[in-house]
Motif scaffolding. Sequence first.
Motif, PDB file in Angstrom:
ATOM      1  N   GLY A   4      78.014 -67.161 -21.972  1.00 19.72           N
ATOM      2  CA  GLY A   4      78.961 -66.533 -21.055  1.00 19.72           C
ATOM      3  C   GLY A   4      79.462 -67.468 -19.981  1.00 19.72           C
ATOM      4  N   THR A   5      79.239 -68.778 -20.175  1.00 23.12           N
ATOM      5  CA  THR A   5      79.701 -69.780 -19.222  1.00 23.12           C
ATOM      6  C   THR A   5      80.389 -70.916 -19.973  1.00 23.12           C
ATOM      7  N   ALA A   6      81.051 -71.770 -19.224  1.00 22.37           N
ATOM      8  CA  ALA A   6      81.601 -73.017 -19.753  1.00 22.37           C
ATOM      9  C   ALA A   6      80.827 -74.175 -19.150  1.00 22.37           C
ATOM     10  N   GLU A   7      80.800 -75.287 -19.861  1.00 23.44           N
ATOM     11  CA  GLU A   7      80.202 -76.503 -19.314  1.00 23.44           C
ATOM     12  C   GLU A   7      81.300 -77.299 -18.613  1.00 23.44           C
ATOM     13  N   LEU A   8      81.124 -77.530 -17.307  1.00 21.29           N
ATOM     14  CA  LEU A   8      82.096 -78.235 -16.483  1.00 21.29           C
ATOM     15  C   LEU A   8      81.524 -79.594 -16.115  1.00 21.29           C
ATOM     16  N   ASN A   9      82.303 -80.653 -16.355  1.00 20.94           N
ATOM     17  CA  ASN A   9      81.844 -82.016 -16.114  1.00 20.94           C
ATOM     18  C   ASN A   9      82.886 -82.780 -15.310  1.00 20.94           C
ATOM     19  N   SER A  10      82.451 -83.430 -14.224  1.00 24.39           N
ATOM     20  CA  SER A  10      83.361 -84.247 -13.424  1.00 24.39           C
ATOM     21  C   SER A  10      83.025 -85.724 -13.618  1.00 24.39           C
ATOM     22  N   TYR A  11      84.054 -86.562 -13.599  1.00 22.71           N
ATOM     23  CA  TYR A  11      83.899 -87.996 -13.836  1.00 22.71           C
ATOM     24  C   TYR A  11      84.741 -88.783 -12.837  1.00 22.71           C
ATOM     25  N   THR A  12      84.217 -89.908 -12.405  1.00 22.44           N
ATOM     26  CA  THR A  12      85.061 -90.874 -11.712  1.00 22.44           C
ATOM     27  C   THR A  12      85.931 -91.562 -12.759  1.00 22.44           C
ATOM     28  N   LEU A  13      87.138 -91.948 -12.371  1.00 24.56           N
ATOM     29  CA  LEU A  13      88.082 -92.546 -13.318  1.00 24.56           C
ATOM     30  C   LEU A  13      88.657 -93.834 -12.757  1.00 24.56           C
ATOM     31  N   LYS A  14      88.659 -94.850 -13.588  1.00 26.56           N
ATOM     32  CA  LYS A  14      89.415 -96.073 -13.332  1.00 26.56           C
ATOM     33  C   LYS A  14      90.415 -96.189 -14.464  1.00 26.56           C
ATOM     34  N   ARG A  69      93.878 -97.913 -11.581  1.00 28.55           N
ATOM     35  CA  ARG A  69      94.103 -96.837 -10.606  1.00 28.55           C
ATOM     36  C   ARG A  69      92.845 -95.975 -10.476  1.00 28.55           C
ATOM     37  N   GLU A  70      92.524 -95.593  -9.261  1.00 31.48           N
ATOM     38  CA  GLU A  70      91.389 -94.699  -9.039  1.00 31.48           C
ATOM     39  C   GLU A  70      91.823 -93.254  -9.311  1.00 31.48           C
ATOM     40  N   GLY A  71      90.931 -92.501  -9.943  1.00 32.39           N
ATOM     41  CA  GLY A  71      91.271 -91.119 -10.243  1.00 32.39           C
ATOM     42  C   GLY A  71      90.045 -90.297 -10.571  1.00 32.39           C
ATOM     43  N   GLU A  72      90.272 -89.196 -11.260  1.00 30.37           N
ATOM     44  CA  GLU A  72      89.218 -88.228 -11.530  1.00 30.37           C
ATOM     45  C   GLU A  72      89.499 -87.521 -12.851  1.00 30.37           C
ATOM     46  N   VAL A  73      88.441 -87.190 -13.560  1.00 28.31           N
ATOM     47  CA  VAL A  73      88.559 -86.448 -14.819  1.00 28.31           C
ATOM     48  C   VAL A  73      87.631 -85.247 -14.770  1.00 28.31           C
ATOM     49  N   VAL A  74      88.082 -84.135 -15.330  1.00 30.69           N
ATOM     50  CA  VAL A  74      87.228 -82.971 -15.571  1.00 30.69           C
ATOM     51  C   VAL A  74      87.282 -82.660 -17.064  1.00 30.69           C
ATOM     52  N   LEU A  75      86.116 -82.535 -17.683  1.00 26.84           N
ATOM     53  CA  LEU A  75      86.013 -82.065 -19.062  1.00 26.84           C
ATOM     54  C   LEU A  75      85.415 -80.664 -19.047  1.00 26.84           C
ATOM     55  N   VAL A  76      86.125 -79.727 -19.651  1.00 28.99           N
ATOM     56  CA  VAL A  76      85.667 -78.343 -19.755  1.00 28.99           C
ATOM     57  C   VAL A  76      85.406 -78.047 -21.227  1.00 28.99           C
ATOM     58  N   PHE A  77      84.137 -77.832 -21.578  1.00 26.53           N
ATOM     59  CA  PHE A  77      83.752 -77.440 -22.933  1.00 26.53           C
ATOM     60  C   PHE A  77      83.403 -75.952 -22.915  1.00 26.53           C
ATOM     61  N   VAL A  78      83.995 -75.187 -23.843  1.00 30.39           N
ATOM     62  CA  VAL A  78      83.712 -73.750 -23.898  1.00 30.39           C
ATOM     63  C   VAL A  78      84.014 -73.246 -25.307  1.00 30.39           C
ATOM     64  N   THR A  79      83.254 -72.273 -25.766  1.00 34.05           N
ATOM     65  CA  THR A  79      83.513 -71.661 -27.068  1.00 34.05           C
ATOM     66  C   THR A  79      84.410 -70.443 -26.899  1.00 34.05           C
ATOM     67  N   GLU A  80      85.280 -70.234 -27.881  1.00 30.26           N
ATOM     68  CA  GLU A  80      86.238 -69.119 -27.823  1.00 30.26           C
ATOM     69  C   GLU A  80      86.504 -68.596 -29.225  1.00 30.26           C
ATOM     70  N   PRO A  81      86.932 -67.305 -29.344  1.00 30.60           N
ATOM     71  CA  PRO A  81      87.421 -66.781 -30.623  1.00 30.60           C
ATOM     72  C   PRO A  81      88.880 -67.176 -30.804  1.00 30.60           C
ATOM     73  N   PHE A  82      89.213 -67.737 -31.966  1.00 28.96           N
ATOM     74  CA  PHE A  82      90.531 -68.331 -32.188  1.00 28.96           C
ATOM     75  C   PHE A  82      91.152 -67.746 -33.446  1.00 28.96           C
ATOM     76  N   SER A  83      92.469 -67.617 -33.426  1.00 25.09           N
ATOM     77  CA  SER A  83      93.209 -67.101 -34.578  1.00 25.09           C
ATOM     78  C   SER A  83      93.725 -68.263 -35.424  1.00 25.09           C
ATOM     79  N   ILE A  84      93.370 -68.267 -36.703  1.00 24.03           N
ATOM     80  CA  ILE A  84      93.890 -69.301 -37.599  1.00 24.03           C
ATOM     81  C   ILE A  84      95.396 -69.150 -37.781  1.00 24.03           C
ATOM     82  N   SER A  85      95.867 -67.914 -37.953  1.00 30.39           N
ATOM     83  CA  SER A  85      97.280 -67.700 -38.259  1.00 30.39           C
ATOM     84  C   SER A  85      98.180 -67.943 -37.048  1.00 30.39           C
ATOM     85  N   LYS A  86      97.775 -67.462 -35.877  1.00 31.74           N
ATOM     86  CA  LYS A  86      98.599 -67.594 -34.677  1.00 31.74           C
ATOM     87  C   LYS A  86      98.269 -68.866 -33.886  1.00 31.74           C
ATOM     88  N   GLN A  87      97.080 -69.415 -34.116  1.00 34.57           N
ATOM     89  CA  GLN A  87      96.589 -70.599 -33.423  1.00 34.57           C
ATOM     90  C   GLN A  87      96.625 -70.421 -31.902  1.00 34.57           C
TER      91      GLN A  87
END
Length: 308
Positions: free
Chosen positions: A53-63, A71-89
């Motif tokens: 019932g949660t997502a995995e949230l990850n923050s990263y420093t970015l060069k 350039r200095e920056g930032e990245v967020v990776l969000v991993f989460v499972t979901e129900p998906f439609s093959i036909s409608k995508q």
Amino acid sequence: MNSLLKVICFLTISSCLACQSDKKPTTTETTPPVKEQKTMQRSSEFNEYWYSGTAELNSYTLKQSRYGEIREGEVVLVFVTEPFSISKQVKLDNPKEAGEDLVPVMKLNHVRKFTTGIYDYSIVTSSFTPVDFQKHPNTLKLNTSIQEWCGHTFTQLNLDGSNYGFKQFSYFEADGDAEKTIPAAMLEEELMTRIRLNKGKLPLGKVDIIFSTIYSRFAYKDLEATKAEITKTEQDSTIRYNIAYLSYDRKVSIEVEKNFPYKILSWTEDNGDGLVTEARLKKSIQEPYWSQKKLSDEVKRTELQLEK
């Protein structure tokens, strides 16, 4: 109730809560039958983590390498499972009614931000990879939007049989609006998701990979499937995968935890210009971020060590 049916039931509940559209879904009382012999069984450890019932949230420093400078920056990776439609995508609002059209996927939202001089870049890439990659060996959908002060572009790939339907829309004449077909292959954007789904493993040796949509836009390379060689090195607690494209001057490395849940610790991108893009993990948390919309929830940004 076996683990697969538990997953389907959880997806039904969570789809009504996470990242809701304004349209209220209808409900039914029965769950469609599942052809169990065609599905891939997941461990209780996997299900408890990825269907919590949660997502995995990850923050990263970015060069970030851009225009000949880092350039200095930032990245967020969000991993989460979901129900998906093959036909409608698209993500399903009513998974209980979808029958065999329902495919559980792991979604990765890759959010990258950095500045170039006076103006900034904001890049979001979303990939939708089936959890059961034995039954569905290819990622179903990928899209990338790149916004900066000059204009923006949008690229999308949708799996259609043995090919990807490619569409691109751009403000820039050199890019223009384009549409074509690309033979299906592993996507560079799905490598991290594959690692998470496949017990920290990637296929080794020479494989066909469709290189990154970000690289395609930044380097002005037409998106295509091409040969790359994947190798790995191991330490006590980590694995590093190295991806070298054979026909392009591009190398990618991904460092991952050796044990479950196989978190992405860092990665680099080298396009042969002497400047290497690098991202390193700052913080990882699990949260139902779609319900954390109040001002009081901004404390979670501090916990995630995000810049204001």
